[in-house]
Structure formats: C-alpha cells, structure tokens
Design an enzyme around this catalytic site. Structure first.
Site, short mmCIF file in Angstrom:
data_model
loop_
_atom_site.label_atom_id
_atom_site.label_comp_id
_atom_site.label_asym_id
_atom_site.label_seq_id
_atom_site.Cartn_x
_atom_site.Cartn_y
_atom_site.Cartn_z
N ASP A 1 0.83 -1.21 0.00
CA ASP A 1 0.00 0.00 0.00
C ASP A 1 0.87 1.26 0.00
OD1 ASP A 1 -2.51 1.58 0.38
OD2 ASP A 1 -1.50 2.07 2.26
N ARG B 1 0.28 6.30 -6.92
CA ARG B 1 -1.01 6.88 -7.31
C ARG B 1 -1.01 8.38 -7.14
NH1 ARG B 1 -4.53 4.14 -3.27
NH2 ARG B 1 -6.12 5.56 -4.07
N1 URA Z 1 -6.40 7.14 2.38
C1 URA Z 1 -5.79 5.94 2.26
O1 URA Z 1 -5.35 5.38 3.26
N2 URA Z 1 -5.67 5.39 1.05
C2 URA Z 1 -6.13 5.97 -0.07
O2 URA Z 1 -5.99 5.40 -1.13
C3 URA Z 1 -6.77 7.22 0.06
C4 URA Z 1 -6.88 7.79 1.29
#
Ligand code: URA
Ligand code: CA
Length: 434
Positions: free
Chosen positions: A161, A168
């Site tokens: 992530d 992203r």
């Molecule tokens: N907050 C997150 O943790 N992830 C995202 O993709 C967007 C906002």
C-alpha cells in the site's frame, strides 16, 4: 505470467484473477515490476473499476505483503475504528474508553498527524508523561487488564500500500473507489482488526466532498470487510464544519474528557454514541444498535468510561489527574476572542480553512519535520445555524504568539454570517450496516 497481459486484460474491462492480483502486488513490492507498468494498471483500474471479488483479493494481497499484528492473545473481538479524516475530530479518545467500558477490547495502533492538528498520539502526548512505546507483550497485557491501549506504528505493515499510494499520488489515480477502499481496509486488517467501524466524512473538510462519493466509498469498504471475514459497518458524517468546538491538541484532549463525562459538544457526543453503538454490536456485546446505545449512555452516566480513561493514562505513564483538572494540560499564553462584525446567523464555518488557521498557530504539521505546539488552537464559540449578534465571540484563539493577523483574516474569510435563518447541518447522514 506477464505484467503486460494483466494491464491489457484490465484495460479491456475484464476481471483479474486472484493469482494475477497477487502477481502484480508482490512483484511491485519486491521491485520486480517497474513503476511505469503499475502506473498503467492503476489508470486502467481507475477507468474500468474492479469487481467485489477483485477488491477483496487486492485488499488481502496488500495485507499479506508485509507484517501483520497478532492480537490473538487478546480475549474478545478486536474492533477498530477508522475515520477518513476531518477537522477537530476528537472522537477516537472518548470513543475508545466508552466502548472499552462496555467490554469491547480496544487495541489501537495510531499515528502522528500530518494535518490541521496532530494525530491521536500527538494529542495523548499533551498529557504529561504519556508514552506509546509498549512492547507487544505489554500491549496485549494492558488490553486484557484494562481493555484499552494505544501504541505507535510498529513493524512493516502493508508495504504494498505504501508503494502503490505514493505511485497513485503522482499519476492521477488516487480518487478511485476500489483503490481507496482496499488501501484503507488493508491497513486496518494488517493492524489486527477482527471487526471494523468506519466513519466516512463528507463535505468541505473531508477527503470525499459529496454525499454520493462518500456513500460509494463506505459501501465499498463495508463489502470488502464482510467479504474477507471482518464484520464491518459504516456511517457517513458531516464534515462541512469542524467537529465539536476545539481544534488543537491539548484543547481536544479536554474536549474528549468532557465528552466522557457526557458534557461534550452535542455533535461529538452524538458521533461517539453512533459509532460506539456499531462497535459494541460488531464486538458482540449487544445484539441491536439500540441496546448498544443504552449501554454506552450508561457507562458515561456511571463514570465507568471516565474511569477506564484514567486507568489507561496511568498505565501508559501519564498523569491521570488531568481528567479531574484539565487545567494541568499545556496552556497557551494568550486567549484572544474574535468578535462578529455582523448580526445574523452562522451559515458556514468552512472546515478546511478553519483547520488551516489552527495549523498556522502551530497546532498541526505543515511538513513531516514541523514541530507541534500542543497548547495552541481554536475554540469555536458558535456553530452553523447559531444566531449571532455584532460583537459576540465567534472563536477564541489560543496562542503563544501575538503575530496572528493572518489567522484572524482567515477566520473572518471562512466564517460566513447571513441575514436569513440557517438550519444546522445534519450530523449523521447515513448508517450502513451491510
Ligand atoms: N487514504 C488511504 O489510506 N488510502 C487511499 O488510497 C486514500 C486515502
Ligand atoms: Ca473538536
């Protein structure tokens, strides 16, 4: 398996298999797949979306990309709450003690904030002596003993992530429901949650500005949670104006204490009961939301919630006497009232800009390196819908520096007074239980 085939498949709007999802998540985390290919895939997902099955698989692939916190030695259903973030959101502290008093174990991992005010940990550090450096054994023991503990971020959770989010951020692919939902859910699950309650904020001060977007995100997260075996519920709550009255670290700790006494601002008190009811239900301590709410109101009235909060502070090295005497919290040198220049009704208190005003005082971090002044911030004296007469105080500024002209200008620019009566915005917009 070839990454280019996965990109083309998603580009054509087809459903990826679990193996394909794991291939790109693991390959990217390890550095075997380059940024440009993953960027193309993120953009394809942005346009073509993901099915419920793909979203659940993506979430679990990210959970398994790194360490997972093992809370299995804690008795009971571990329920975590997540808020998508807002201004002056003091909920976590009061809510945790309330649900803990109802018998739901709260084993919380928290962070420092990058925003208008600090995160939960910064706020707690406004209490003299308080620390969040607990070993895993201490953490587990404390939750089993007193039902509540907060630790700082530890371990290498969801590295997939972290990498995907950074990518992203620079490729225009943040605002994608499947990507946001899996990102948030993966972090909660890796942190050990058995069940999750989500507070999706909506409005000017929120990540999701419209009710439609907020609802879509909430539904997506609830679906993912329930599809991967974590009971999940959500609410959508208003963030067009700041929550409660206080914005600032020590000021918010005092507000949290007031709320635990049942004397908090009406909106904050209500939000705690609404979210708390869902937590008590998914935590298995009540069957219905109504039953859970009665329990929560009971532990506030009896003082049991406050008692847990005191034990929690003491267990983590803090001085619990701040609960009975909040004047022991850090205090700013000056309190300056900002007076209304017109008579009428408050029609807007734009959350984002009021948050920035608090940050300018030093309540939040403009960059990761900034230091926070725990004593400063804003205390609203009015909320949207309130009547106001010329000369009434709108906000009290708590500051250690008298050079605050910019802060005052910002407050006047973003607190709007209208001649016509304005209704207060509804706090709880939606409750989503499945
Ligand atoms: N907050 C997150 O943790 N992830 C995202 O993709 C967007 C906002
Ligand atoms: Ca507040």
């Amino acid at each position: 398996m070839r990454m280019v085939d996965i990109i083309e498949k998603k580009r054509n709007g087809e459903e990826l298999t679990n193996e394909e999802i794991r291939f790109f998540v693991n390959g990217y985390t390890k550095g075997d797949i380059p940024d440009y290919q993953v960027s193309a895939l993120m953009m394809a997902i942005y346009f073509k979306d993901m099915t419920e099955r793909e979203r659940a698989d993506l979430t679990m692939a990210m959970v398994e990309s790194g360490d997972k916190i093992d809370l299995s030695q804690i008795e009971g259903v571990k329920v975590d709450k997540h808020s998508t973030g807002g201004v002056g959101d003091t909920t976590t502290l009061s809510l945790a003690a309330m649900v803990a008093a109802c018998g739901v174990p709260v084993a919380k991992m928290s962070g420092r904030g990058l925003g208008h005010t600090g995160g939960t940990i910064d706020k707690l550090e406004a209490i003299e002596g308080f620390h969040v450096e607990l070993s895993n054994d201490q953490f587990v023991k404390q939750v089993n003993d007193i039902k509540m503990a907060v630790i700082g971020q530890s371990g290498n959770l969801t590295p997939a992530d972290k990498k995907l989010y950074a990518l992203r951020d620079v490729t225009g692919t943040v605002p994608s429901i499947p990507l946001i939902a899996s990102s948030i859910m993966s972090k909660k699950i890796a942190a050990g949650a058995d069940a999750i309650v989500l507070d999706v904020k909506t409005g000017d001060g929120a990540f999701m500005k419209t009710i439609e977007e907020s609802e879509a995100l909430a539904h997506a997260m609830v679906k993912i949670g329930n599809n991967v075996g974590r009971k999940t519920m959500a609410i959508i709550s208003d963030m067009s104006q700041p929550l409660g009255y206080a914005i600032g670290n020590a000021l918010e700790v005092k507000e949290a204490i007031d709320t635990l006494k049942g004397e908090g601002p009406e909106d904050l008190q209500e939000l705690c009961y609404t979210l708390g009811s869902q937590m008590v239900v998914v935590g298995g301590k009540a069957v219905t939301i109504e039953e859970a709410r009665t329990m929560l109101e009971g532990v506030v009235q009896s003082g049991e919630a406050l008692e847990i909060f005191k034990k929690f502070i003491a267990a983590q090295g803090g001085d619990p006497s701040v609960v009975d005497d909040p004047s022991l919290l850090p205090q700013a040198k000056y309190k300056i009232d900002v007076a209304a220049k017109e008579t009428g009704y408050i029609s807007k208190m734009e959350a984002d800009d009021i948050g920035i005003a608090a940050m300018l005082l030093g309540a939040g971090r403009a960059t990761k390196e900034s230091t926070i002044d725990l004593s400063v911030g804003l205390v609203l004296q009015k909320k949207v819908g309130d009547a106001v007469a010329i000369g009434d105080t709108l906000v009290t500024i708590h500051t250690n520096d008298l050079d605050i002209e910019k802060v005052i200008q910002k407050l006047y620019a973003h607190i709007i007074i209208s001649a016509d009566k304005v209704e207060a915005p509804e706090l709880i917009k939606k409750v989503i239980t499945e």
